[in-house]
Motif scaffolding. Structure first.
Motif, short mmCIF file in Angstrom:
data_model
loop_
_atom_site.label_atom_id
_atom_site.label_comp_id
_atom_site.label_asym_id
_atom_site.label_seq_id
_atom_site.Cartn_x
_atom_site.Cartn_y
_atom_site.Cartn_z
N VAL A 198 0.86 -1.19 -0.16
CA VAL A 198 0.00 0.22 0.03
C VAL A 198 0.91 1.20 -0.02
O VAL A 198 0.70 2.32 -0.82
N VAL A 199 1.98 1.34 1.08
CA VAL A 199 2.91 2.54 0.85
C VAL A 199 3.51 2.44 -0.42
O VAL A 199 3.51 3.78 -1.04
N ALA A 200 3.81 1.58 -1.21
CA ALA A 200 4.53 1.76 -2.53
C ALA A 200 3.59 2.15 -3.38
O ALA A 200 3.79 2.95 -4.34
N ALA A 201 2.36 1.63 -3.32
CA ALA A 201 1.49 1.94 -4.41
C ALA A 201 0.79 3.59 -4.17
O ALA A 201 0.89 4.26 -5.15
N LEU A 202 0.90 4.04 -2.92
CA LEU A 202 0.42 5.32 -2.79
C LEU A 202 1.53 6.34 -3.33
O LEU A 202 1.20 7.21 -3.85
N SER A 203 2.66 6.10 -2.98
CA SER A 203 4.02 6.68 -3.51
C SER A 203 3.93 6.76 -4.94
O SER A 203 4.14 7.80 -5.50
N GLY A 204 3.81 5.90 -5.60
CA GLY A 204 3.48 5.63 -6.92
C GLY A 204 2.61 6.44 -7.57
O GLY A 204 2.63 7.22 -8.48
N CYS A 205 1.47 6.48 -7.01
CA CYS A 205 0.30 7.24 -7.81
C CYS A 205 0.77 8.95 -7.31
O CYS A 205 0.37 9.59 -8.36
N VAL A 206 1.00 9.34 -6.42
CA VAL A 206 1.46 10.79 -6.18
C VAL A 206 2.47 11.14 -7.34
O VAL A 206 2.29 12.10 -7.85
N ASN A 207 3.38 10.11 -7.26
CA ASN A 207 4.61 10.36 -8.36
C ASN A 207 3.94 10.64 -9.73
O ASN A 207 4.34 11.49 -10.57
N VAL A 208 3.14 9.58 -10.11
CA VAL A 208 2.42 9.52 -11.42
C VAL A 208 1.66 10.69 -11.55
O VAL A 208 2.00 11.81 -12.58
N LEU A 209 0.96 11.41 -10.80
CA LEU A 209 0.25 12.38 -10.93
C LEU A 209 0.91 13.82 -11.27
O LEU A 209 0.38 14.53 -11.85
N LEU A 210 2.01 13.69 -10.59
CA LEU A 210 2.64 15.03 -10.48
C LEU A 210 3.67 14.89 -11.63
O LEU A 210 4.19 16.30 -12.23
N THR A 211 4.18 13.86 -11.91
CA THR A 211 5.25 13.79 -13.06
C THR A 211 4.94 13.54 -14.46
O THR A 211 5.73 13.56 -15.41
N ASN A 212 3.77 13.01 -14.63
CA ASN A 212 3.17 12.66 -15.90
C ASN A 212 3.68 13.51 -17.06
O ASN A 212 4.14 13.02 -18.17
N PRO A 213 3.29 14.94 -17.12
CA PRO A 213 3.55 15.60 -18.26
C PRO A 213 4.98 15.77 -18.81
O PRO A 213 5.08 15.65 -19.84
N ILE A 214 5.93 15.51 -17.67
CA ILE A 214 7.11 15.28 -18.12
C ILE A 214 7.53 14.21 -18.98
O ILE A 214 8.28 14.40 -20.23
N TRP A 215 6.85 13.15 -18.71
CA TRP A 215 7.22 11.71 -19.37
C TRP A 215 6.48 11.93 -20.97
O TRP A 215 6.78 11.22 -21.79
N VAL A 216 5.26 12.57 -20.70
CA VAL A 216 4.74 12.86 -22.27
C VAL A 216 5.72 13.34 -23.11
O VAL A 216 5.76 13.08 -24.51
N ILE A 217 6.19 14.35 -22.74
CA ILE A 217 7.19 15.15 -23.46
C ILE A 217 8.44 14.38 -23.82
O ILE A 217 8.76 14.44 -25.19
N VAL A 218 8.89 13.66 -22.96
CA VAL A 218 10.08 12.74 -23.29
C VAL A 218 9.64 11.70 -24.46
O VAL A 218 10.39 11.66 -25.26
N THR A 219 8.55 11.12 -24.13
CA THR A 219 8.14 10.33 -25.23
C THR A 219 7.93 10.94 -26.59
O THR A 219 8.51 10.08 -27.75
#
Length: 338
Positions: free
Chosen positions: A116-137
């Motif tokens: 649960v801890v790993a999943a919550l951390s991952g969700c926060v990370n995805v929501l905050l950094t997704n725009p960067i990875w779209v540009i990279v792709t």
């Protein structure tokens, strides 16, 4: 300096080094994942052959296209993930200790709580950094497509022919403008649904890593050598094995995410245009079969396993060094990259 900040900075540092060493593999893998055609020559190429083809037709620089925003994304992702992981982990440990005081449990964080801890951390990370990875792709999958058609430009002026053969540089600002024109502000969160589901990847990786690490420590304790500490090489190997297992299981979601984030193919052929996650999945099944979900998996396995192993090893050494310099003792368990 708090443990959360130490882990966040160490994760960012390890991520940068891993990214620099494996970035060409990421570029090749992104192109393999977003190849929408079947029965093409590229499908038969191995990782090194595909890399050589990119170098031959587009130059060495293309293997590192998007590296700058990717490094920014790596720092942000690793920093955010490890920072919030440590915060959530500390809360989970506090809850476990409180339960022990009330006669419930042994005071350790269980496997479910860890996931649960790993999943919550991952969700926060995805929501905050997704725009960067779209540009990279976008930058990784951008090709000099006009170059191959220069023999058809006979009716154009010399200046127009030169412009077609050598198109202007495609940088971060170009990718941002293109994406905003194509999909607006929400376009920067393309692929966020499969990416959120991909949180299961680090969760699986974490579970495998923790299980293997526990067994290593237990076996060492049984030998009564006086220390159950784990070496950097052992962390490297454990991280590689854990990442391998998680990548094989979740790879199809990674392909769907890359398809959504790459530039949509314009024209009358709607099979190359995806309206969303479900639409992408259905069109891939219909047009490419199940094999389409595993394009480039060999490249990804090599890249992700090596990157994760390097990240684990360097991150742990940075945490140890920082705590030593700050006069802190003890070493908390590492967690995998999102």
């Amino acid at each position: 300096m708090s443990d959360a900040l130490i882990n966040g900075l160490a994760g960012a540092g390890g991520g940068i080094i891993a990214q620099l060493l494996t970035y060409p593999l990421q570029t090749v893998n992104a192109r393999q994942q977003t190849d929408r055609e079947t029965n093409k020559e590229n499908n038969k190429l191995g990782t090194l052959q595909h890399m050589s083809k990119v170098v031959k037709h587009e130059g060495w620089g293309r293997l590192y296209k998007g590296l700058a925003p990717s490094l920014v994304g790596t720092v942000a992702s690793q920093g955010v993930y490890y920072y919030f992981y440590q915060i959530f982990r500390d809360k989970a440990e506090a809850i476990a200790l409180d339960r022990r005081k009330r006669g419930q449990g042994d005071g350790s964080v269980g496997m479910l709580s860890s996931l649960v801890v790993a999943a919550l951390s991952g969700c926060v990370n995805v929501l905050l950094t997704n725009p960067i990875w779209v540009i990279v792709t976008r930058m990784q999958t951008h090709t000099k497509s006009s170059k191959k058609n220069h023999h058809r430009q006979a009716s154009k002026t010399p200046e127009e022919i030169i412009a077609a053969i050598e198109p202007p540089p495609y940088g971060t600002s170009n990718a941002v403008q293109e994406l905003y024109s194509e999909a607006g502000f929400l376009g920067f969160w393309k692929g966020v649904i499969p990416t959120l589901i991909m949180v299961s990847n680090p969760s699986m990786q974490f579970m495998l890593y923790e299980t293997l690490l526990k067994k290593v420590k237990e076996r060492r304790a049984m030998k009564k050598t006086g220390s159950n500490s784990v070496t950097a090489l052992e962390i490297f190997l454990l991280g590689a094995v854990a990442k391998l297992g998680a990548t094989v299981v979740t790879y199809p979601l990674l392909v769907v995410k890359s398809r959504l984030q790459a530039k949509q193919v314009a024209g009358a052929d709607k099979k190359h245009h995806y309206e969303g996650t479900l639409d992408a999945i259905m069109k891939m099944i219909h047009n490419e079969g199940l094999g389409g979900f595993y394009k480039g998996m060999r490249t990804k396995i090599v890249q992700s396993v090596v990157a994760a192993a390097i990240l684990f090893m360097i991150k742990e050494e940075l945490v140890k060094g920082t705590r030593f310099l700050l006069g802190k003792n003890g070493l908390k368990t590492a967690v995998p990259k999102p």
